[in-house]
Design an enzyme around this catalytic site. Structure first.
Site, short mmCIF file in Angstrom:
data_model
loop_
_atom_site.label_atom_id
_atom_site.label_comp_id
_atom_site.label_asym_id
_atom_site.label_seq_id
_atom_site.Cartn_x
_atom_site.Cartn_y
_atom_site.Cartn_z
N GLY A 47 23.35 -13.86 -33.89
CA GLY A 47 22.32 -12.84 -33.90
C GLY A 47 22.87 -11.56 -33.31
N GLN A 52 22.48 -3.41 -29.26
CA GLN A 52 23.80 -3.92 -28.88
C GLN A 52 24.94 -3.13 -29.53
OE1 GLN A 52 22.71 -8.23 -29.82
NE2 GLN A 52 24.14 -8.47 -28.14
N CYS A 91 25.53 -14.33 -25.11
CA CYS A 91 25.19 -13.05 -25.70
C CYS A 91 26.46 -12.22 -25.86
CB CYS A 91 24.22 -12.31 -24.77
SG CYS A 91 23.71 -10.71 -25.39
N LEU A 92 26.59 -11.58 -27.02
CA LEU A 92 27.78 -10.76 -27.27
C LEU A 92 27.91 -9.64 -26.24
CD1 LEU A 92 27.39 -10.46 -31.14
CD2 LEU A 92 29.01 -11.92 -29.91
N HIS A 133 15.56 -14.47 -28.48
CA HIS A 133 16.65 -13.82 -27.76
C HIS A 133 16.85 -12.39 -28.30
CE1 HIS A 133 20.91 -13.88 -25.98
NE2 HIS A 133 20.91 -12.81 -26.74
N GLU A 134 16.90 -12.27 -29.63
CA GLU A 134 17.14 -10.95 -30.24
C GLU A 134 15.94 -10.03 -30.04
OE1 GLU A 134 20.10 -10.33 -30.96
OE2 GLU A 134 20.73 -12.42 -30.96
N HIS A 137 15.99 -8.29 -26.83
CA HIS A 137 16.90 -7.13 -26.78
C HIS A 137 16.14 -5.84 -27.12
CE1 HIS A 137 20.95 -8.48 -25.98
NE2 HIS A 137 20.88 -9.44 -26.88
ZN LIG Z 1 22.11 -11.10 -26.96
#
Ligand SMILES: [Zn+2]
Length: 174
Positions: A47, A52, A91-92, A133-134, A137
């Site tokens: 995701g 991000q 998470c990236l 999760h996304e 963000h």
């Molecule tokens: Zn994330």
């Protein structure tokens, strides 16, 4: 095109992202969504939310693990059950940290797709994790804020160092 991922410590990750005006959804916008998907795969994510990559808009893309890609615009996520599941998330934007997060097991998600069509879906299990999760963000929330107090203490130093490093790199590039 693959975007650079904003890391923990970047202000944009803490901001509430802006709604997309449906009239913005054109070919150029769809190219941007494709680039988000490319970035997600290139970085081995399942995701990726627009903040991000430095774009503070209510957009994310995800892959449910079965190769089905969703491009999600202006999502509204509503839990459908009080039943929760714990999943080890990463998470990236917070590389190298994986911690369990407890979230509702089933959610309803309403959004616009890449053609501006209104979609309503039920997400369960892994897809429910990714979607929540996304979506977080887009409200400036990172998964490390949702872990147990004990887990928070364990990673506090790592996060502080990550923040310092992000700041250092930013200053270097200025
Ligand atoms: Zn994330």
């Amino acid at each position: 095109m693959v975007y650079e991922i904003k890391k923990y410590g970047e202000n944009i990750l803490k901001q509430i992202a802006k709604e997309v005006d449906p009239s913005e959804i054109d070919d150029e916008f769809r190219k941007f969504l494709d680039d988000m998907v490319e970035t997600m795969y290139e970085t081995d994510g399942i995701g990726l939310a627009a903040p991000q990559i430095g774009v503070s808009k209510r957009i994310f893309v995800c892959d449910d693990g079965n190769g089905v890609v969703r491009k999600i615009i202006n999502p509204i996520v509503v839990p459908l059950t009080e039943e929760t599941q714990e999943f080890e998330e990463g998470c990236l934007s917070v590389p190298g940290i994986y911690k369990k997060v407890e979230r509702p097991k089933r959610v309803m998600i309403k959004y616009l797709n890449e053609n501006g069509e209104e979609i309503e879906e039920i997400a369960e299990n892994l897809l429910a994790v990714v979607v929540q999760h996304e979506n977080d963000h887009l409200d400036g929330i990172l998964f490390v804020e949702k872990i147990s107090p004990m887990a928070k203490r364990l990673i506090a130093k790592k996060l502080a160092n990550m923040k310092k490093e992000t700041k250092r790199i930013k200053e270097e590039n200025e």
